[in-house]
Design a protein around this motif. Sequence first.
Motif, PDB file in Angstrom:
ATOM      1  N   ILE A  14     -19.477  -7.938  22.031  1.00  0.00           N
ATOM      2  CA  ILE A  14     -20.353  -6.956  22.732  1.00  0.00           C
ATOM      3  C   ILE A  14     -20.213  -5.667  22.561  1.00  0.00           C
ATOM      4  O   ILE A  14     -18.824  -5.328  22.271  1.00  0.00           O
ATOM      5  N   VAL A  15     -20.922  -4.722  22.224  1.00  0.00           N
ATOM      6  CA  VAL A  15     -20.529  -3.255  22.119  1.00  0.00           C
ATOM      7  C   VAL A  15     -21.104  -2.978  23.511  1.00  0.00           C
ATOM      8  O   VAL A  15     -22.391  -3.111  24.021  1.00  0.00           O
ATOM      9  N   TYR A  16     -20.382  -1.976  24.288  1.00  0.00           N
ATOM     10  CA  TYR A  16     -20.855  -1.338  25.709  1.00  0.00           C
ATOM     11  C   TYR A  16     -20.221   0.036  25.917  1.00  0.00           C
ATOM     12  O   TYR A  16     -19.451   0.460  25.071  1.00  0.00           O
ATOM     13  N   SER A  17     -20.801   0.642  26.635  1.00  0.00           N
ATOM     14  CA  SER A  17     -20.237   2.147  27.164  1.00  0.00           C
ATOM     15  C   SER A  17     -20.015   2.258  28.377  1.00  0.00           C
ATOM     16  O   SER A  17     -20.740   1.681  29.402  1.00  0.00           O
ATOM     17  N   ASP A  18     -18.820   2.733  28.935  1.00  0.00           N
ATOM     18  CA  ASP A  18     -18.515   3.141  30.192  1.00  0.00           C
ATOM     19  C   ASP A  18     -18.943   4.668  30.286  1.00  0.00           C
ATOM     20  O   ASP A  18     -17.936   5.405  29.548  1.00  0.00           O
ATOM     21  N   THR A  19     -19.822   5.092  31.279  1.00  0.00           N
ATOM     22  CA  THR A  19     -19.851   6.422  31.215  1.00  0.00           C
ATOM     23  C   THR A  19     -19.695   6.821  32.908  1.00  0.00           C
ATOM     24  O   THR A  19     -19.795   6.088  33.673  1.00  0.00           O
ATOM     25  N   PRO A  20     -18.819   8.145  32.999  1.00  0.00           N
ATOM     26  CA  PRO A  20     -18.651   8.578  34.306  1.00  0.00           C
ATOM     27  C   PRO A  20     -19.656   8.502  35.301  1.00  0.00           C
ATOM     28  O   PRO A  20     -19.449   8.013  36.634  1.00  0.00           O
ATOM     29  N   SER A  21     -20.845   8.439  35.103  1.00  0.00           N
ATOM     30  CA  SER A  21     -21.905   8.855  35.901  1.00  0.00           C
ATOM     31  C   SER A  21     -22.670   7.432  36.367  1.00  0.00           C
ATOM     32  O   SER A  21     -23.498   7.369  37.059  1.00  0.00           O
ATOM     33  N   MET A  22     -22.145   6.209  35.413  1.00  0.00           N
ATOM     34  CA  MET A  22     -22.729   4.957  35.848  1.00  0.00           C
ATOM     35  C   MET A  22     -21.804   4.212  36.673  1.00  0.00           C
ATOM     36  O   MET A  22     -20.560   4.079  36.636  1.00  0.00           O
ATOM     37  N   GLU A  23     -22.275   3.201  37.533  1.00  0.00           N
ATOM     38  CA  GLU A  23     -21.360   2.221  38.433  1.00  0.00           C
ATOM     39  C   GLU A  23     -21.019   0.997  37.487  1.00  0.00           C
ATOM     40  O   GLU A  23     -20.182   0.504  37.876  1.00  0.00           O
ATOM     41  N   PHE A  24     -21.672   0.731  36.333  1.00  0.00           N
ATOM     42  CA  PHE A  24     -21.319  -0.326  35.579  1.00  0.00           C
ATOM     43  C   PHE A  24     -21.467  -0.019  34.149  1.00  0.00           C
ATOM     44  O   PHE A  24     -21.863   1.164  33.943  1.00  0.00           O
ATOM     45  N   SER A  25     -20.832  -0.949  33.388  1.00  0.00           N
ATOM     46  CA  SER A  25     -20.932  -0.816  31.898  1.00  0.00           C
ATOM     47  C   SER A  25     -22.448  -0.919  31.210  1.00  0.00           C
ATOM     48  O   SER A  25     -23.309  -1.656  31.950  1.00  0.00           O
ATOM     49  N   SER A  26     -22.592  -0.231  30.375  1.00  0.00           N
ATOM     50  CA  SER A  26     -24.126  -0.150  29.762  1.00  0.00           C
ATOM     51  C   SER A  26     -23.984  -0.961  28.436  1.00  0.00           C
ATOM     52  O   SER A  26     -23.227  -0.582  27.357  1.00  0.00           O
ATOM     53  N   LEU A  27     -24.576  -2.356  28.243  1.00  0.00           N
ATOM     54  CA  LEU A  27     -24.538  -3.072  27.216  1.00  0.00           C
ATOM     55  C   LEU A  27     -25.606  -2.295  26.172  1.00  0.00           C
ATOM     56  O   LEU A  27     -26.458  -2.091  26.268  1.00  0.00           O
ATOM     57  N   ILE A  28     -24.817  -2.195  24.863  1.00  0.00           N
ATOM     58  CA  ILE A  28     -25.466  -1.690  23.595  1.00  0.00           C
ATOM     59  C   ILE A  28     -26.103  -2.487  22.761  1.00  0.00           C
ATOM     60  O   ILE A  28     -27.144  -2.621  22.417  1.00  0.00           O
ATOM     61  N   CYS A  29     -25.142  -3.496  22.423  1.00  0.00           N
ATOM     62  CA  CYS A  29     -25.622  -4.706  21.595  1.00  0.00           C
ATOM     63  C   CYS A  29     -24.658  -5.878  21.893  1.00  0.00           C
ATOM     64  O   CYS A  29     -23.513  -5.950  22.261  1.00  0.00           O
ATOM     65  N   ASN A  30     -25.120  -7.133  21.445  1.00  0.00           N
ATOM     66  CA  ASN A  30     -24.525  -8.410  21.287  1.00  0.00           C
ATOM     67  C   ASN A  30     -24.564  -8.992  19.931  1.00  0.00           C
ATOM     68  O   ASN A  30     -25.675  -9.148  19.561  1.00  0.00           O
ATOM     69  N   THR A  31     -23.462  -8.983  19.360  1.00  0.00           N
ATOM     70  CA  THR A  31     -23.465  -9.449  17.852  1.00  0.00           C
ATOM     71  C   THR A  31     -23.505 -11.005  17.828  1.00  0.00           C
ATOM     72  O   THR A  31     -23.266 -11.494  16.729  1.00  0.00           O
ATOM     73  N   ASP A  32     -23.410 -11.557  19.083  1.00  0.00           N
ATOM     74  CA  ASP A  32     -23.102 -13.329  19.004  1.00  0.00           C
ATOM     75  C   ASP A  32     -24.285 -13.927  18.821  1.00  0.00           C
ATOM     76  O   ASP A  32     -24.939 -14.790  19.426  1.00  0.00           O
TER      77      ASP A  32
END
Length: 99
Positions: A14-32
């Motif tokens: 998976i590709v995800y992003s942790d941003t300071p303004s978010m309480e959780f990670s944002s899933l960008i994509c799943n290559t599985d």
Amino acid sequence: MENTKGEWKVGHYIVYSDTPSMEFSSLICNTDIGIVSESEKVANAHLISACPEMYEALKVAEARIHNEIRHHPEAGDYREILQDELRQIMHALAKANGE
């Protein structure tokens, strides 16, 4: 361009992003998905995670090549090479922008 902000990270498939303004990670994509090897799925995730940095690098390269062409009209073959590289960069940026 509207895309997920913050550093894009890889967590196996998976590709995800942790941003300071978010309480959780944002899933960008799943290559599985699909019938491809595990190593290809992981490699695809790493390639996708590098996209924001590659996009910014292409924008810098585009500006520098435009500048080089504009300031050296007498460059001949070198100018043709730059124009070809510029077309490739512009094509990639257009694709990234959904054009």
